[in-house]
Design a protein around this motif. Structure first.
Motif, PDB file in Angstrom:
ATOM      1  N   LEU A 244       0.845  -1.199   0.000  1.00  0.00           N
ATOM      2  CA  LEU A 244       0.000   0.000   0.000  1.00  0.00           C
ATOM      3  C   LEU A 244       0.878   1.245   0.000  1.00  0.00           C
ATOM      4  N   ASP A 245       1.915   1.255  -0.842  1.00  0.00           N
ATOM      5  CA  ASP A 245       2.896   2.334  -0.724  1.00  0.00           C
ATOM      6  C   ASP A 245       2.317   3.681  -1.137  1.00  0.00           C
ATOM      7  N   GLY A 246       1.337   3.702  -2.048  1.00  0.00           N
ATOM      8  CA  GLY A 246       0.721   4.977  -2.413  1.00  0.00           C
ATOM      9  C   GLY A 246       0.115   5.654  -1.198  1.00  0.00           C
ATOM     10  N   PHE A 247      -0.661   4.873  -0.453  1.00  0.00           N
ATOM     11  CA  PHE A 247      -1.290   5.380   0.772  1.00  0.00           C
ATOM     12  C   PHE A 247      -0.247   5.834   1.783  1.00  0.00           C
ATOM     13  N   TYR A 248       0.790   4.971   1.983  1.00  0.00           N
ATOM     14  CA  TYR A 248       1.778   5.308   3.012  1.00  0.00           C
ATOM     15  C   TYR A 248       2.600   6.530   2.628  1.00  0.00           C
ATOM     16  N   ASN A 249       2.913   6.663   1.320  1.00  0.00           N
ATOM     17  CA  ASN A 249       3.683   7.834   0.913  1.00  0.00           C
ATOM     18  C   ASN A 249       2.887   9.115   1.147  1.00  0.00           C
ATOM     19  N   GLY A 250       1.586   9.040   0.848  1.00  0.00           N
ATOM     20  CA  GLY A 250       0.738  10.208   1.114  1.00  0.00           C
ATOM     21  C   GLY A 250       0.750  10.560   2.591  1.00  0.00           C
ATOM     22  N   MET A 251       0.627   9.523   3.436  1.00  0.00           N
ATOM     23  CA  MET A 251       0.612   9.765   4.884  1.00  0.00           C
ATOM     24  C   MET A 251       1.946  10.353   5.346  1.00  0.00           C
ATOM     25  N   LYS A 252       3.052   9.821   4.737  1.00  0.00           N
ATOM     26  CA  LYS A 252       4.365  10.324   5.150  1.00  0.00           C
ATOM     27  C   LYS A 252       4.513  11.799   4.781  1.00  0.00           C
ATOM     28  N   ARG A 253       4.001  12.171   3.602  1.00  0.00           N
ATOM     29  CA  ARG A 253       4.104  13.570   3.193  1.00  0.00           C
ATOM     30  C   ARG A 253       3.328  14.469   4.152  1.00  0.00           C
ATOM     31  N   MET A 254       2.186  13.967   4.647  1.00  0.00           N
ATOM     32  CA  MET A 254       1.412  14.790   5.575  1.00  0.00           C
ATOM     33  C   MET A 254       2.172  15.017   6.883  1.00  0.00           C
ATOM     34  N   HIS A 255       2.902  13.993   7.328  1.00  0.00           N
ATOM     35  CA  HIS A 255       3.613  14.117   8.606  1.00  0.00           C
ATOM     36  C   HIS A 255       4.963  14.758   8.374  1.00  0.00           C
ATOM     37  N   ASN A 256       4.952  16.059   8.079  1.00  0.00           N
ATOM     38  CA  ASN A 256       6.205  16.707   7.721  1.00  0.00           C
ATOM     39  C   ASN A 256       6.894  17.351   8.910  1.00  0.00           C
ATOM     40  N   GLY A 257       6.309  17.285  10.108  1.00  0.00           N
ATOM     41  CA  GLY A 257       6.981  17.782  11.292  1.00  0.00           C
ATOM     42  C   GLY A 257       6.809  19.269  11.540  1.00  0.00           C
ATOM     43  N   ILE A 258       6.058  19.964  10.696  1.00  0.00           N
ATOM     44  CA  ILE A 258       5.842  21.403  10.908  1.00  0.00           C
ATOM     45  C   ILE A 258       4.564  21.576  11.714  1.00  0.00           C
ATOM     46  N   ILE A 259       4.681  22.227  12.873  1.00  0.00           N
ATOM     47  CA  ILE A 259       3.542  22.269  13.798  1.00  0.00           C
ATOM     48  C   ILE A 259       2.376  23.051  13.199  1.00  0.00           C
ATOM     49  N   ASN A 260       2.676  24.049  12.381  1.00  0.00           N
ATOM     50  CA  ASN A 260       1.598  24.835  11.788  1.00  0.00           C
ATOM     51  C   ASN A 260       0.691  23.970  10.920  1.00  0.00           C
ATOM     52  N   ASP A 261       1.299  23.016  10.186  1.00  0.00           N
ATOM     53  CA  ASP A 261       0.496  22.141   9.330  1.00  0.00           C
ATOM     54  C   ASP A 261      -0.414  21.250  10.163  1.00  0.00           C
ATOM     55  N   TYR A 262       0.134  20.712  11.256  1.00  0.00           N
ATOM     56  CA  TYR A 262      -0.694  19.850  12.112  1.00  0.00           C
ATOM     57  C   TYR A 262      -1.886  20.630  12.660  1.00  0.00           C
ATOM     58  N   VAL A 263      -1.617  21.858  13.170  1.00  0.00           N
ATOM     59  CA  VAL A 263      -2.712  22.671  13.704  1.00  0.00           C
ATOM     60  C   VAL A 263      -3.699  22.999  12.598  1.00  0.00           C
ATOM     61  N   GLY A 264      -3.154  23.243  11.394  1.00  0.00           N
ATOM     62  CA  GLY A 264      -4.033  23.521  10.266  1.00  0.00           C
ATOM     63  C   GLY A 264      -4.989  22.368   9.992  1.00  0.00           C
ATOM     64  N   TRP A 265      -4.444  21.125   9.989  1.00  0.00           N
ATOM     65  CA  TRP A 265      -5.284  19.939   9.797  1.00  0.00           C
ATOM     66  C   TRP A 265      -6.350  19.865  10.878  1.00  0.00           C
ATOM     67  N   PHE A 266      -5.904  20.113  12.105  1.00  0.00           N
ATOM     68  CA  PHE A 266      -6.823  20.011  13.250  1.00  0.00           C
ATOM     69  C   PHE A 266      -7.991  20.977  13.083  1.00  0.00           C
ATOM     70  N   ILE A 267      -7.661  22.247  12.756  1.00  0.00           N
ATOM     71  CA  ILE A 267      -8.701  23.262  12.634  1.00  0.00           C
ATOM     72  C   ILE A 267      -9.599  22.950  11.443  1.00  0.00           C
ATOM     73  N   GLY A 268      -8.961  22.499  10.353  1.00  0.00           N
ATOM     74  CA  GLY A 268      -9.745  22.173   9.166  1.00  0.00           C
ATOM     75  C   GLY A 268     -10.767  21.087   9.454  1.00  0.00           C
ATOM     76  N   ILE A 269     -10.340  20.013  10.111  1.00  0.00           N
ATOM     77  CA  ILE A 269     -11.269  18.898  10.375  1.00  0.00           C
ATOM     78  C   ILE A 269     -12.328  19.320  11.383  1.00  0.00           C
ATOM     79  N   LEU A 270     -11.932  20.141  12.357  1.00  0.00           N
ATOM     80  CA  LEU A 270     -12.910  20.654  13.329  1.00  0.00           C
ATOM     81  C   LEU A 270     -13.982  21.461  12.607  1.00  0.00           C
ATOM     82  N   ALA A 271     -13.548  22.324  11.658  1.00  0.00           N
ATOM     83  CA  ALA A 271     -14.496  23.126  10.902  1.00  0.00           C
ATOM     84  C   ALA A 271     -15.427  22.227  10.105  1.00  0.00           C
ATOM     85  N   PHE A 272     -14.857  21.155   9.485  1.00  0.00           N
ATOM     86  CA  PHE A 272     -15.655  20.225   8.687  1.00  0.00           C
ATOM     87  C   PHE A 272     -16.734  19.554   9.551  1.00  0.00           C
ATOM     88  N   VAL A 273     -16.313  19.112  10.746  1.00  0.00           N
ATOM     89  CA  VAL A 273     -17.273  18.452  11.638  1.00  0.00           C
ATOM     90  C   VAL A 273     -18.359  19.433  12.075  1.00  0.00           C
TER      91      VAL A 273
END
Lengths: 341, 115, 152
Positions: free
Chosen positions: B75-104
């Motif tokens: 499942l390397d396509g899936f895992y590569n996508g996941m690895k790209r998301m986990h880039n270690g920049i805290i702003n991106d993580y918070v961005g994901w968090f806020i985005g999903i919160l807004a979606f919910v």
């Protein structure tokens, strides 16, 4: 409490002996046929049909080595757990014309959990044997379990969903429902195609479940020299050999219960009149024949026709193609039901 | 009798336990018929390692990360996508968090909280 | 197998010869003619002989061809790791006398100096028929043993 209340306990105590005898003997016979027919396909003569019996007798004469750094009680109990679980699985399955012995006391979900035990026991044995090869084999066995359980679960839930729509009053997960109401007559053309796809997926899943040739990554002889079974000798290996034989009977019976629960007697009853036990015998022989055909397709043809997959190919096959096929079949059956064809 | 019963399934654990013990007993009886001796603490009970002396201690252990290899490879396509998301920049993580919160929140507002 | 009672041994060997699982150990030409034995013309599975993956499952160790100073260590370890009752079949002249490598500095001249060899199959390399003759001799030997036990 009356006499009737004790019946399930009596069944639970005495039925395992009979079913274990049947499962072991017929499993070994099927193994013999498998080896003979595979040999004929490869232009060889092949061993005599009773060769698996000889193999087991020999294995019980050999020394039973427990490796130095192994955990002896886990190492020795793994084959016993595996064998016991398969005998128990036979109790919940309908054997030909006979209803499941414990059919009223456990459903398909219970059976699904019991069927996961042999693989887990093999894993335990592999990890406890302290051999690097066995550890690799056990890890591969784990990957196998994770892979094939997913499409298997989809198949089972498709059936249960269909039964819950068709017969709201019956228990949808009960194997008795499966036996009494075959699904083929109750679906339209779309559902029929869906069932065919499910059948093919189930056959492929069964090959993985019994760990035979295209999916035998867990005990790949030429890669990891026996894998999880490497350190097993003598009676432990003999018991795994028997468990392997019984597994084909169990999985074949599961396929028969899902897809071919027909009996000859209901078809021929209008033409002949025979005593009850004669019909039972005919149905039982017919069941043995069905089991033989399924074993031939699932084990012999597959193992002669295909070489071994790589680990990642197995995962891709089950999580990709088999899951996709079973989901397509599920949506076809849903469409068929909702559309009311 | 103790049992679980729903509208679509049932389970009687005590009967299963009895049957399980009997099945294990049968397997044990078969197992007991075999030869049980072997030459302890000789080369015989070393593990097989292609004819070489077996590795000792830490070398004999297979790491658990081999377990995931098949999945990562398949499942390397899936895992590569996941690895790209986990880039270690805290702003991106918070961005994901806020985005999903807004979606919910949007979903809850649209359906009025009742599903 | 030496300290075993003759009756027990006859029973064990009688069961053993019906299903012989073989582990091949070869690093030279001695085994080339063994491959047709597995394939369709000679088909050793007729007699219940199959090749297994590791010595722990095997009953018979087939040592094909000459062994070097290094490989003989592995042969000895593998032989020790096989569960009893076990046997060794040595293929080729090299295992008997060193064969064409008789004056080499690092080959093993006689295998039975290192492990107990049950039966030697001469040839350079031995033909499949010779292997079958060896197997037949083992069968004959066991049948003789059984007759002896029954006669008593």
């Amino acid at each position: 409490m009356s006499w009737e209340n004790y019946m399930p306990y009596i069944y639970a105590i005495f039925a395992p002996f009979a079913l274990a005898l049947f499962g072991i003997i017929y499993g070994l016979v099927l193994k013999g046929f498998d080896r003979k027919l595979a040999a004929h396909m490869q232009w060889r003569v092949g061993p005599p049909l009773r060769q698996p019996f000889y193999d087991v007798l020999k294995l019980f004469e050999k020394e039973n080595i427990v490796p130095k750094n192994a955990v002896p009680w886990i190492f020795n109990s793994a084959p016993i757990i595996s064998m016991g679980a398969l005998i128990l699985a036979l109790l919940y399955l309908p054997i030909g014309p006979f209803n499941p012995v414990l059919g009223n006391y456990g459903d398909l979900i219970v059976l699904l959990y019991i069927l996961a035990l042999p693989g887990l026991a093999m894993m335990l044995g592999g990890f406890s044997s302290s051999s690097p090869y066995s550890a690799v084999g056990a890890q591969r066995e784990f990957i196998m379990i994770l892979s094939y359980e997913f499409p298997l679960a989809i198949i089972i839930f498709t059936f249960a969903w269909k039964y819950s729509i068709l017969y709201p009053n019956l228990k949808a997960f009960s194997l008795l429902t499966f036996v009494e109401h075959p699904l083929w007559q109750n679906v339209g053309i779309l559902g029929f195609i869906g069932l065919l796809i499910l059948l093919i997926t189930m056959l492929v899943v069964t090959t993985g479940e019994v760990g035979r040739m295209p999916f035998d990554i867990a005990d790949a002889g030429t890669e990891i020299s026996g894998g999880a079974l490497l350190e097993y000798t003598g009676k432990n290996l003999g018991l795994f050999y028997l468990a392997d034989a019984v597994k084909i009977v169990v999985m074949g019976t599961l396929i028969i219960t899902f897809f071919f629960p027909y009996n000859l007697s209901s078809l021929l009853l209008h033409y002949f009149s025979l005593p009850h036990y004669a019909w039972l015998t005919i149905d039982f022989l017919f069941y043995l024949l069905k089991l033989f055909i399924i074993s031939f397709v699932v084990v012999t043809v597959m193992r002669v026709a295909f070489p071994r997959f790589r680990v990642d190919q197995v995962v891709k096959f089950y999580w990709g193609y088999a899951t996709l096929a079973s989901l397509i079949a599920l949506s076809l059956i849903v469409l068929d039901t909702v559309g009311g064809v | 009798m103790i049992h679980i019963e729903t509208s679509s399934g049932y389970w009687y654990p005590i009967i299963m336990l009895i049957a399980f013990i009997i099945s294990w007993l049968i397997a044990y009886l078969i197992w007991r018929r075999g030869e049980k001796s072997y030459k302890k603490n000789t080369e015989e009970d070393d593990v097989f390692f292609a004819g070489n002396p077996p590795p000792q201690g830490e070398l004999a252990h297979i790491k658990g990360n081999n377990l995931g290899w098949g999945f990562v490879e398949a499942l390397d396509g899936f895992y590569n996508g996941m690895k790209r998301m986990h880039n270690g920049i805290i702003n991106d993580y918070v961005g994901w968090f806020i985005g999903i919160l807004a979606f919910v929140l949007i979903i809850i507002i649209l359906w009025g909280g009742a599903i | 197998m030496v300290d075993m009672d003759k009756k027990v041994m006859a029973r064990k060997m009688g069961r053993l010869i019906r299903s012989i699982w073989i582990f091949n150990w070869f690093n030279s030409c001695g085994v080339t003619e063994l491959l047709p034995v597995v394939a369709s013309i000679y088909d050793m599975e007729r007699f219940g002989l199959i090749v297994v993956d590791n010595p722990k499952h095997a009953d018979v160790l087939i040592v094909g061809g000459y062994q070097t100073e290094k490989s003989i260590k592995r042969v000895i370890r593998i032989y020790n790791q096989m569960p009893e009752p076990k046997a060794v079949m040595a293929l080729g002249s090299c295992t008997i006398t060193g064969g064409m490598y008789w004056d080499s500095y690092n080959t093993i001249k006689r295998l039975s100096d290192y492990i107990p060899v049950t039966i030697y199959v001469p040839g350079c390399p031995p033909r499949p028929e010779a292997v079958f003759q060896a197997v037949g001799m083992i069968f004959e030997h066991v049948n003789q043993l059984k007759k002896e036990v029954k006669g008593k």
